[in-house]
Design a protein around this motif. Structure first.
Motif, PDB file in Angstrom:
ATOM      1  N   ALA A 312      40.349   5.604 -39.925  1.00 20.89           N
ATOM      2  CA  ALA A 312      39.394   4.788 -39.176  1.00 20.89           C
ATOM      3  C   ALA A 312      38.982   3.609 -40.042  1.00 20.89           C
ATOM      4  CB  ALA A 312      38.174   5.610 -38.793  1.00 20.89           C
ATOM      5  N   ALA A 316      31.485   1.667 -37.160  1.00 17.64           N
ATOM      6  CA  ALA A 316      31.340   2.449 -35.929  1.00 17.64           C
ATOM      7  C   ALA A 316      32.478   3.459 -35.777  1.00 17.64           C
ATOM      8  CB  ALA A 316      31.283   1.517 -34.720  1.00 17.64           C
ATOM      9  N   ASN A 317      33.696   3.028 -36.060  1.00 13.94           N
ATOM     10  CA  ASN A 317      34.844   3.929 -35.949  1.00 13.94           C
ATOM     11  C   ASN A 317      34.788   5.042 -36.994  1.00 13.94           C
ATOM     12  OD1 ASN A 317      36.003   2.540 -33.784  1.00 13.94           O
ATOM     13  ND2 ASN A 317      37.078   1.131 -35.145  1.00 13.94           N
ATOM     14  N   CYS A 318      34.293   4.715 -38.178  1.00  6.68           N
ATOM     15  CA  CYS A 318      34.146   5.744 -39.222  1.00  6.68           C
ATOM     16  C   CYS A 318      33.122   6.795 -38.794  1.00  6.68           C
ATOM     17  CB  CYS A 318      33.716   5.101 -40.535  1.00  6.68           C
ATOM     18  SG  CYS A 318      35.031   4.202 -41.398  1.00  6.68           S
ATOM     19  N   LYS A 319      32.009   6.356 -38.220  1.00  6.12           N
ATOM     20  CA  LYS A 319      30.987   7.306 -37.757  1.00  6.12           C
ATOM     21  C   LYS A 319      31.527   8.192 -36.634  1.00  6.12           C
ATOM     22  CE  LYS A 319      26.617   6.324 -37.701  1.00  6.12           C
ATOM     23  NZ  LYS A 319      25.291   5.719 -37.453  1.00  6.12           N
ATOM     24  N   LYS A 320      32.316   7.589 -35.735  1.00  6.54           N
ATOM     25  CA  LYS A 320      32.892   8.371 -34.642  1.00  6.54           C
ATOM     26  C   LYS A 320      33.873   9.408 -35.178  1.00  6.54           C
ATOM     27  CE  LYS A 320      35.358   8.070 -30.247  1.00  6.54           C
ATOM     28  NZ  LYS A 320      36.204   9.238 -30.579  1.00  6.54           N
ATOM     29  N   LEU A 321      34.700   8.999 -36.138  1.00  9.32           N
ATOM     30  CA  LEU A 321      35.662   9.936 -36.712  1.00  9.32           C
ATOM     31  C   LEU A 321      34.937  11.093 -37.389  1.00  9.32           C
ATOM     32  CD1 LEU A 321      38.452  10.891 -37.593  1.00  9.32           C
ATOM     33  CD2 LEU A 321      38.343   9.269 -39.506  1.00  9.32           C
ATOM     34  N   THR A 323      31.968  12.220 -36.761  1.00 10.91           N
ATOM     35  CA  THR A 323      31.353  13.046 -35.706  1.00 10.91           C
ATOM     36  C   THR A 323      32.396  13.951 -35.070  1.00 10.91           C
ATOM     37  OG1 THR A 323      29.699  11.335 -35.244  1.00 10.91           O
ATOM     38  CG2 THR A 323      30.065  12.991 -33.536  1.00 10.91           C
ATOM     39  N   ASP A 324      33.572  13.411 -34.795  1.00 16.90           N
ATOM     40  CA  ASP A 324      34.655  14.212 -34.206  1.00 16.90           C
ATOM     41  C   ASP A 324      35.074  15.346 -35.139  1.00 16.90           C
ATOM     42  OD1 ASP A 324      34.656  12.632 -31.968  1.00 16.90           O
ATOM     43  OD2 ASP A 324      36.431  11.457 -32.528  1.00 16.90           O
ATOM     44  N   LYS A 329      36.853  18.044 -32.997  1.00 16.63           N
ATOM     45  CA  LYS A 329      37.620  17.336 -31.977  1.00 16.63           C
ATOM     46  C   LYS A 329      38.838  16.602 -32.540  1.00 16.63           C
ATOM     47  CE  LYS A 329      33.593  16.514 -29.007  1.00 16.63           C
ATOM     48  NZ  LYS A 329      32.724  15.475 -28.383  1.00 16.63           N
ATOM     49  N   THR A 330      39.185  16.871 -33.781  1.00 16.94           N
ATOM     50  CA  THR A 330      40.334  16.204 -34.390  1.00 16.94           C
ATOM     51  C   THR A 330      41.383  17.225 -34.804  1.00 16.94           C
ATOM     52  OG1 THR A 330      39.297  16.305 -36.563  1.00 16.94           O
ATOM     53  CG2 THR A 330      38.924  14.315 -35.276  1.00 16.94           C
TER      54      THR A 330
END
Length: 408
Positions: A312, A316-321, A323-324, A329-330
């Motif tokens: 990521a 924002a993308n790092c935080k989403k990753l 969280t997943d 979810k990964t």
């Protein structure tokens, strides 16, 4: 005068050894103090008071370093990591970043110790087409540095360390590894909001810190000045468990200012080529580069576990990753995050556009004399000079390369 005019005037005054500007306004005096004493001021500071009614700078901050208090924007430096998002978002152009150029000049003019420039892997192509790595090395020596060291060689060392740790960690069921090598903002996010998975970070310092520590161990009493595209490195260098490895952090823009102050003409610089880094370490400059470096290293040393990376870039993308990962979810087993779009080449103080810089980094990596750190004799020699002659010693006793990410 504007802040930029004041900055360049002070820079030239320091270079020429002439008195600093006098008869400054109180506002200019504050700005001058920020330039002369960067350690006594936050990484980001205001040029003047402003109410910033639209709140664009505040909403851009992920780490709650800005707030509105009594109708004024106030700053909490203890929360600032140097991502520079607030500076980019401020429509009043009222936020400035700390500059260490004058401090660097003072270190160079001091003359009491050797001074090494440690250049981040993203440096390639940042100073114009004539500024080849070997000419940059010559130019740095012309302005007072003892020598130039590519941090990519120390990224090679950490690539080998992370590859070996990955192989060990994968012995456990449902295991995964977070890369700890590069981005201080990625690390800050994990330690601040995702402490539950911080134990999956291998206990490694960044290439910048590894380089600074090793150079200081091999050249006793020397000074180290790191140069990169990142403001967050200024904060990282001051973290209590890392302080001392780096004496000063410059951005690419700041080094460019020094080159211009000294009227450096790269087309007239002699070539001084020294190839110490492998393709692996050079790739750290762009998103996905750490994952590829570790994967290639695992393949080279014939370890049985396959690296399945998920990368990521962008906060924002790092935080989403993250969280997943926390929510299961990964499906990967190796997670890499870089806070800037495109990775370090997209850092806030880059000079070359991100896409162009990415291409240059890929080309430079392909041109490396070695593919992975395992076949890089310079890396093997460095590891042995540090006193590590077995894999066990390298992983278990390398305090110089280690830090803890878990809370006590």
């Amino acid at each position: 005068m504007t802040f930029q005019e004041l900055y360049h005037k002070v820079l030239k005054s320091k270079k020429d050894g002439v008195p600093l500007p006098e008869d400054l306004t109180s506002q200019e005096q504050h700005q001058l103090d920020c330039l002369l004493r960067p350690d006594e001021h936050p990484i980001v500071w205001k040029l003047k008071d402003c109410d910033c009614e639209d709140g664009s700078c505040i909403s851009a901050c992920t780490f709650a370093a800005l707030e509105v208090k009594d109708g004024q924007v106030s700053f909490h430096p203890e929360n600032c990591v140097g991502c520079a998002k607030c500076i980019e978002a401020c429509k009043n152009h009222n936020l400035e970043f700390s500059r260490d150029s004058i401090r660097a000049l003072e270190i160079l003019k001091d003359g009491k110790a050797p001074v090494f420039a440690l250049l981040a892997p993203a440096f390639i192509g940042q100073f114009g087409k004539d500024a080849t790595p070997s000419r940059i090395r010559t130019a740095l020596k012309c302005i007072g540095f003892t020598g130039m060291i590519e941090v990519a060689a120390f990224a090679d060392i950490l690539t080998l360390k992370e590859a070996l740790e990955f192989s060990h960690n994968m012995e456990e069921p449902d295991a995964f590894q977070l890369t700890s090598c590069c981005c201080p903002i990625w690390i800050k996010l994990i330690r601040k909001d995702f402490q539950k998975i911080a134990g999956h970070l291998p206990p490694s310092v960044s290439p910048m810190i590894a380089c600074g520590r090793i150079v200081k161990q091999l050249h006793k009493g020397c000074r180290t000045i790191f140069v990169g595209p990142c403001l967050a490195k200024k904060a990282e260098a001051k973290e209590p468990d890392l302080a001392g490895a780096i004496d000063c952090v410059l951005t690419f823009e700041e080094l460019k200012d020094l080159f211009e102050t000294f009227q450096v003409d790269f087309s007239k610089m002699e070539e001084e080529t020294k190839e110490h880094s492998a393709s692996a370490g050079r790739l750290y400059a762009r998103s996905g580069g750490v994952s590829k470096a570790v994967s290639d290293c695992l393949e080279n040393i014939n370890y049985k576990f396959h690296l399945d990376p998920v990368c990521a870039n962008g906060v924002a993308n790092c935080k989403k990753l993250l969280t997943d990962i926390l929510e299961g979810k990964t499906t990967g087993n190796f997670y890499e995050g870089m806070a800037c779009d495109g990775g370090c080449v997209g850092g806030p103080k880059r000079i070359t556009p991100t896409d162009e810089a990415t291409d240059l980094v890929n080309t430079y990596a392909k041109a490396a004399p070695y593919h992975t750190p395992a076949e890089n004799p310079y890396v093997i020699d460095l590891i042995q000079r540090l006193g590590f002659f077995t894999i066990e010693e390298f992983l278990e006793n390398s305090d110089i390369l280690t830090r803890s990410f878990c809370e006590n």
